[in-house]
Design an enzyme around this catalytic site. Structure first.
Site, PDB file in Angstrom:
ATOM      1  N   ASN A  45       0.759  -1.329  -0.079  1.00  0.00           N
ATOM      2  CA  ASN A  45      -0.173   0.004   0.035  1.00  0.00           C
ATOM      3  C   ASN A  45       0.834   1.193  -0.114  1.00  0.00           C
ATOM      4  O   ASN A  45       2.080   1.225   0.562  1.00  0.00           O
ATOM      5  CB  ASN A  45      -1.137   0.025   1.146  1.00  0.00           C
ATOM      6  CG  ASN A  45      -0.260  -0.276   2.559  1.00  0.00           C
ATOM      7  OD1 ASN A  45       0.769  -0.770   2.804  1.00  0.00           O
ATOM      8  ND2 ASN A  45      -0.719   0.462   3.566  1.00  0.00           N
ATOM      9  N   GLU A  58      -3.441  -4.455  -2.924  1.00  0.00           N
ATOM     10  CA  GLU A  58      -3.907  -5.569  -3.700  1.00  0.00           C
ATOM     11  C   GLU A  58      -4.295  -4.598  -5.218  1.00  0.00           C
ATOM     12  O   GLU A  58      -3.883  -5.097  -6.072  1.00  0.00           O
ATOM     13  CB  GLU A  58      -5.535  -5.773  -3.522  1.00  0.00           C
ATOM     14  CG  GLU A  58      -5.304  -6.666  -2.150  1.00  0.00           C
ATOM     15  CD  GLU A  58      -5.581  -5.752  -1.004  1.00  0.00           C
ATOM     16  OE1 GLU A  58      -5.115  -4.782  -0.721  1.00  0.00           O
ATOM     17  OE2 GLU A  58      -6.363  -6.060   0.024  1.00  0.00           O
ATOM     18  N   CYS A  95     -10.283  -4.786   0.965  1.00  0.00           N
ATOM     19  CA  CYS A  95     -11.468  -3.749   1.097  1.00  0.00           C
ATOM     20  C   CYS A  95     -12.241  -4.258  -0.095  1.00  0.00           C
ATOM     21  O   CYS A  95     -12.024  -4.623  -1.072  1.00  0.00           O
ATOM     22  CB  CYS A  95     -10.903  -2.479   1.202  1.00  0.00           C
ATOM     23  SG  CYS A  95     -10.196  -1.663  -0.438  1.00  0.00           S
TER      24      CYS A  95
HETATM   25  N1  THU Z   1      -5.357  -1.153   2.573  1.00  0.00           N
HETATM   26  C1  THU Z   1      -4.759  -2.274   1.694  1.00  0.00           C
HETATM   27  O1  THU Z   1      -3.481  -1.902   1.208  1.00  0.00           O
HETATM   28  N2  THU Z   1      -5.686  -3.119   1.392  1.00  0.00           N
HETATM   29  C2  THU Z   1      -6.692  -3.303   1.733  1.00  0.00           C
HETATM   30  O2  THU Z   1      -7.576  -4.058   1.149  1.00  0.00           O
HETATM   31  C3  THU Z   1      -7.249  -2.579   2.805  1.00  0.00           C
HETATM   32  C4  THU Z   1      -6.745  -1.256   3.390  1.00  0.00           C
HETATM   33  C5  THU Z   1      -4.349  -0.290   3.181  1.00  0.00           C
HETATM   34  C6  THU Z   1      -5.019   1.200   2.659  1.00  0.00           C
HETATM   35  C7  THU Z   1      -4.293   2.159   3.866  1.00  0.00           C
HETATM   36  O3  THU Z   1      -2.913   2.308   3.525  1.00  0.00           O
HETATM   37  C8  THU Z   1      -4.153   1.106   5.095  1.00  0.00           C
HETATM   38  O4  THU Z   1      -4.428  -0.138   4.722  1.00  0.00           O
HETATM   39  C9  THU Z   1      -5.157   1.449   6.264  1.00  0.00           C
HETATM   40  O5  THU Z   1      -6.193   1.392   5.808  1.00  0.00           O
END
Ligand code: THU
Length: 141
Positions: A45, A58, A95
């Site tokens: 992320n 993802e 998410c």
């Molecule tokens: N995040 C992801 O990378 N993937 C997900 O499916 C859920 C959330 C990240 C976004 C943000 O940088 C951190 O996790 C906290 O929400």
């Protein structure tokens, strides 16, 4: 595909999480996708000072695969943990936005591997279970 075959995919997701850029949430995520051609693409992320512009691991991994020419994803692995608790047992799940992006390139039967950061578990869930009744290109007629 059996568990031993997932080792490289799981390792790639874990490795990517170590490169998360998450100074705001302090939640590190790594994702890896296996294409139908057998290639692995991985990404973490990447957050932004304008919080809403932060990008999920993802989505980043899928965009990397598609940018390299892939159009079919067979399998996906995800790991996520608080920066200050990298060995937690909890499974992070994708998410809703990422689930929808997965559906664009992966079949309903594609395995999504949820990796426990402490190494205790890799739980496989079918993409169709994560996002039933998904909106897809069929709906466009
Ligand atoms: N995040 C992801 O990378 N993937 C997900 O499916 C859920 C959330 C990240 C976004 C943000 O940088 C951190 O996790 C906290 O929400």
């Amino acid at each position: 595909m059996s568990a031993p075959d997932d080792a490289a995919l799981v390792a790639a997701a874990r490795d990517s999480a170590t490169r998360a850029y998450a100074p705001y949430s302090r939640f590190c995520v790594g994702a890896a996708v296996l294409t139908a051609d057998g290639e692995i693409f991985a990404a973490p992320n990447i957050e932004n000072a304008s919080y809403g512009l932060s990008l999920c691991a993802e989505t980043n991994a899928i965009m990397a695969a598609v940018s390299a020419g892939a159009r079919a994803i067979a399998r996906i692995a995800v790991v996520g943990y608080p920066a200050d608790a990298p060995h937690t047992r909890s499974l992070a799940t994708p998410c809703g936005r990422c689930r929808q992006i997965m559906v664009e390139f992966a079949p309903r039967e594609a395995g999504v591997l949820l990796i426990a950061p402490d190494g205790s578990e890799v739980r496989e869930v079918a993409l169709g279970e994560l996002l039933p009744f998904a909106f897809d290109s069929d709906a466009l007629g």
